[in-house]
Design an enzyme around this catalytic site. Structure first.
Site, PDB file in Angstrom:
ATOM      1  N   GLN A 142      -5.307  -1.624   9.381  1.00 18.17           N
ATOM      2  CA  GLN A 142      -5.066  -2.950   8.813  1.00 18.17           C
ATOM      3  C   GLN A 142      -5.655  -4.020   9.739  1.00 18.17           C
ATOM      4  O   GLN A 142      -5.356  -4.057  10.933  1.00 18.17           O
ATOM      5  CB  GLN A 142      -3.552  -3.157   8.630  1.00 18.17           C
ATOM      6  CG  GLN A 142      -3.168  -4.446   7.945  1.00 18.17           C
ATOM      7  CD  GLN A 142      -3.644  -4.505   6.486  1.00 18.17           C
ATOM      8  OE1 GLN A 142      -3.453  -3.567   5.734  1.00 18.17           O
ATOM      9  NE2 GLN A 142      -4.275  -5.611   6.118  1.00 18.17           N
ATOM     10  N   ASP A 144     -11.776   2.331   3.479  1.00 18.85           N
ATOM     11  CA  ASP A 144     -12.116   0.910   3.350  1.00 18.85           C
ATOM     12  C   ASP A 144     -13.635   0.741   3.206  1.00 18.85           C
ATOM     13  O   ASP A 144     -14.103  -0.318   2.779  1.00 18.85           O
ATOM     14  CB  ASP A 144     -11.659   0.140   4.600  1.00 18.85           C
ATOM     15  CG  ASP A 144     -10.448  -0.737   4.316  1.00 18.85           C
ATOM     16  OD1 ASP A 144     -10.180  -1.018   3.129  1.00 18.85           O
ATOM     17  OD2 ASP A 144      -9.781  -1.152   5.290  1.00 18.85           O
ATOM     18  N   LYS A 155       0.843  -1.205   0.000  1.00 22.52           N
ATOM     19  CA  LYS A 155       0.000   0.000   0.000  1.00 22.52           C
ATOM     20  C   LYS A 155       0.875   1.250   0.000  1.00 22.52           C
ATOM     21  O   LYS A 155       0.628   2.196  -0.734  1.00 22.52           O
ATOM     22  CB  LYS A 155      -0.929   0.003   1.220  1.00 22.52           C
ATOM     23  CG  LYS A 155      -2.110  -0.953   1.050  1.00 22.52           C
ATOM     24  CD  LYS A 155      -2.867  -1.175   2.345  1.00 22.52           C
ATOM     25  CE  LYS A 155      -3.907  -2.274   2.139  1.00 22.52           C
ATOM     26  NZ  LYS A 155      -4.422  -2.852   3.360  1.00 22.52           N
TER      27      LYS A 155
END
Ligand code: NDP
Length: 312
Positions: free
Chosen positions: A111, A134, A67
């Site tokens: 995460q 997200d 990422k």
């Protein structure tokens, strides 16, 4: 009924178009790069993505590294917060509050998975909805379900982009989503409904799953069971999107080899389907590309800019 299955498949030539997720993801990143450059040139804004990693999960380390690299490659700012596995929920909430207030941060991603002492739902819902790139928070989940808007979870968004490139007109198509998780299956259902598909969702209690699959023009497999969907479950000509990423030890001349396989028996399915995503190289690369896309969307929304207007 399909004429081929795993047994019959061996003599049948592949007929499916292989959907190249790496190429599609490169296309999404190129578009994001153009938008980032236009945001800087016309508005003096550089989108920033903050990633929080708690603990030392090896797979998470790899995802976070990828990422970071891709965020920088498209010209965005990348911020990282690394916390010990013993971090308390209150401490993590403090970091999120700080990033929520930071004007240089447009997207925040925590995460997953998180250590046991931390409640994922509390953490995800603490992210400001406009920065929840997200799309997992209850606000964005509700916006997608009720209005078809909000921040769309990256993996289902990636699947939708692939479907739009390769599935023709989605209107009225029969879609089956196997899996009902909050991060893949359920948002996928909402996206397909938004595209006017006739959607069925299957899960571990579904009866006669093979028959459900055989009715589907579009089959999305998000299960986490290696090669569970067999070739003769697939409707001839169907478009198959395999979200599954499963590690499997397979025999090879040099001894057992660790490989990534999907939820679909690819070698059999490729002889029946009209188009299919491989694993690896299908949905996987689209996920991070869509995260970058969501970060630009978030930056634009914050400043009242139409992302579509940046591409010209
Ligand atoms: P979850 O474990 O959260 O959900 C799996 C779903 O599959 C559940 O709804 C479960 O049903 C259903 N299921 C399990 N067994 C069966 C069965 N025998 N028959 C029918 N349905 C079944 O997984 P995720 O949604 O998080 O992920 C799914 C897969 O996608 C995994 O392999 C994961 O690694 C991969 N993935 C890939 C990503 C990418 O970037 N390509 C991103 C995210 C995930 P029930 O609800 O009844 O338990």
């Amino acid at each position: 009924m399909p004429e081929s299955g795993p047994g019959a498949a061996s003599g049948t030539p592949p007929r499916a178009r292989i959907i190249d997720g790496r190429a599609a993801a490169a296309g999404v990143r190129a578009e994001v790069s153009r938008q980032v450059a236009a945001l800087a040139a016309r508005h003096g804004i550089t989108p920033g993505l903050a990633v929080i990693l708690v603990g030392d999960n090896a797979a998470s380390e790899i995802y976070v590294r990828n990422k970071r690299r891709q965020t920088r490659e498209v010209g965005m700012r990348s911020f990282e917060t690394r916390l010990a596995a013993s971090t308390s929920q209150a401490e993590l909430l403090g970091h999120i509050a700080r990033l929520n207030d930071d004007a240089t941060v447009h997207g925040i991603l925590v995460q997953l998975p998180l250590p046991r002492q931390i409640d994922e739902r509390v953490i995800i819902d603490a992210i400001a909805p406009g920065k929840d790139v997200d799309g997992f928070s209850v606000i964005n989940t509700g916006l997608l379900a009720a209005r078809g808007t909000g921040m769309i979870p990256c993996t289902p968004l990636g699947c939708l982009l692939l479907l739009k490139q390769h599935g023709g007109d989605l209107n009225g198509q029969r879609a089956l989503v196997v899996g009902r998780s909050n991060i893949v299956g359920k948002p996928m259902v909402q996206l397909l409904l938004r595209e006017n598909c006739t959607v069925t969702v299957a899960h571990s209690r579904t009866r006669e799953l093979a028959d459900e699959c055989r009715r589907a023009d579009i089959l999305i497999a998000a299960i986490g069971r290696p090669q569970m969907i067999k070739g003769d479950w697939i409707r001839p000509g169907a478009i198959v999107i395999d979200v599954g990423i499963n590690r499997q030890s397979l025999p090879s001349p040099a001894g057992p080899r660790e490989m990534l396989v999907g939820d679909v028996d690819f070698d059999a399915a490729v002889r029946v389907a009209g188009a299919i995503t491989p694993v690896p190289g299908g949905v996987g690369p689209m996920t991070i590309a869509c995260l970058l896309r969501n970060t630009v969307t978030a930056a634009c929304a914050r400043h009242g800019i139409d992302p579509g207007g940046l591409s010209g």
